[in-house]
Design a protein around this motif. Structure first.
Motif, PDB file in Angstrom:
ATOM      1  N   GLN A  99       0.846  -1.289   0.322  1.00 16.84           N
ATOM      2  CA  GLN A  99       0.381  -0.164   0.315  1.00 16.84           C
ATOM      3  C   GLN A  99       1.211   1.224   0.151  1.00 16.84           C
ATOM      4  N   ALA A 100       2.259   1.107   1.052  1.00 19.16           N
ATOM      5  CA  ALA A 100       2.615   2.643   1.186  1.00 19.16           C
ATOM      6  C   ALA A 100       3.187   3.125  -0.811  1.00 19.16           C
ATOM      7  N   THR A 101       4.517   0.967  -0.842  1.00 19.92           N
ATOM      8  CA  THR A 101       4.623   1.857  -2.265  1.00 19.92           C
ATOM      9  C   THR A 101       3.190   2.371  -3.343  1.00 19.92           C
ATOM     10  N   ARG A 102       2.708   1.726  -3.420  1.00 20.09           N
ATOM     11  CA  ARG A 102       1.510   3.011  -4.558  1.00 20.09           C
ATOM     12  C   ARG A 102       1.300   3.891  -4.368  1.00 20.09           C
ATOM     13  N   ARG A 141       2.363   6.948  -7.230  1.00 20.68           N
ATOM     14  CA  ARG A 141       1.091   7.165  -7.848  1.00 20.68           C
ATOM     15  C   ARG A 141       1.365   8.710  -7.121  1.00 20.68           C
ATOM     16  N   ASN A 142       2.125   8.892  -6.374  1.00 25.97           N
ATOM     17  CA  ASN A 142       2.487  10.463  -6.206  1.00 25.97           C
ATOM     18  C   ASN A 142       3.322  11.232  -7.420  1.00 25.97           C
ATOM     19  N   PRO A 143       2.150  12.966  -7.489  1.00 19.52           N
ATOM     20  CA  PRO A 143       3.590  13.118  -8.492  1.00 19.52           C
ATOM     21  C   PRO A 143       4.539  13.549  -7.456  1.00 19.52           C
ATOM     22  N   GLU A 144       4.424  13.922  -5.862  1.00 19.35           N
ATOM     23  CA  GLU A 144       5.395  14.443  -5.727  1.00 19.35           C
ATOM     24  C   GLU A 144       6.399  13.424  -5.479  1.00 19.35           C
ATOM     25  N   HIS A 147       9.160   9.974  -8.550  1.00 19.47           N
ATOM     26  CA  HIS A 147      10.158   9.584  -8.833  1.00 19.47           C
ATOM     27  C   HIS A 147      11.486   8.583  -8.132  1.00 19.47           C
ATOM     28  N   ILE A 148      11.384   8.434  -6.731  1.00 20.37           N
ATOM     29  CA  ILE A 148      11.848   7.934  -6.065  1.00 20.37           C
ATOM     30  C   ILE A 148      12.149   6.287  -6.525  1.00 20.37           C
ATOM     31  N   PRO A 149      13.276   5.837  -6.246  1.00 20.22           N
ATOM     32  CA  PRO A 149      12.671   4.127  -6.426  1.00 20.22           C
ATOM     33  C   PRO A 149      12.556   3.679  -5.571  1.00 20.22           C
ATOM     34  N   GLN A 196       2.515  -2.656  -7.684  1.00 20.68           N
ATOM     35  CA  GLN A 196       2.313  -0.798  -7.236  1.00 20.68           C
ATOM     36  C   GLN A 196       2.995  -0.017  -7.318  1.00 20.68           C
ATOM     37  N   GLY A 197       4.330  -0.304  -8.663  1.00 24.26           N
ATOM     38  CA  GLY A 197       4.924   0.431  -8.370  1.00 24.26           C
ATOM     39  C   GLY A 197       6.960   0.773  -7.983  1.00 24.26           C
TER      40      GLY A 197
END
Length: 123
Positions: free
Chosen positions: A62-65, A69-72, A75-77, A96-97
């Motif tokens: 959930q935290a990864t998602r 998915r947050n524009p801010e 960019h953070i892997p 989840q990204g």
């Protein structure tokens, strides 16, 4: 070197990561759960996040998602670092990204190479 946020509810795991990462010149931030991890990532903008999955409250998926998915923070892997070793977990983590997926226990060399790999892709 990198600023790395370790999100893990185990003080033992967090200290093990801190020891390895600081030995190699990285700055380490930490959070004890997913919600704090998301908040710290938004505030501090680390270079990489190491994310456990099994945590109280907001879990690592959930935290990864939220981060990816947050524009801010997209960019953070995010590298998931967990004891969950099923293929379905790996696939779900990627969905989840997550940029990477490591299974505990992680060797020092594997951890450092995965961090380098996601940072190289990001640059």
């Amino acid at each position: 070197m990198a600023r790395i946020l370790v999100v893990d509810d185990s003080p033992t795991e967090t200290e093990a990561f801190r020891s390895v990462l600081e030995k190699h010149g990285h700055e380490v931030l930490n959070a004890e759960n997913g919600a704090d991890g998301v908040a710290i990532a938004r505030q501090e903008k680390p270079d990489v996040v190491l994310m456990d999955i099994v945590m109280p409250g907001l879990n690592g998926f959930q935290a990864t998602r939220q981060l990816t998915r947050n524009p801010e923070t997209k960019h953070i892997p995010v590298i998931i670092v967990t004891t969950k070793d099923q293929e379905t977990d790996r696939v779900w983590g990627k969905r989840q990204g997550a940029s990477g997926y490591l299974v505990k226990p992680v060797t020092e060399a594997r951890l450092l190479s995965e961090i380098e790999a996601v940072r190289t892709v990001d640059e």
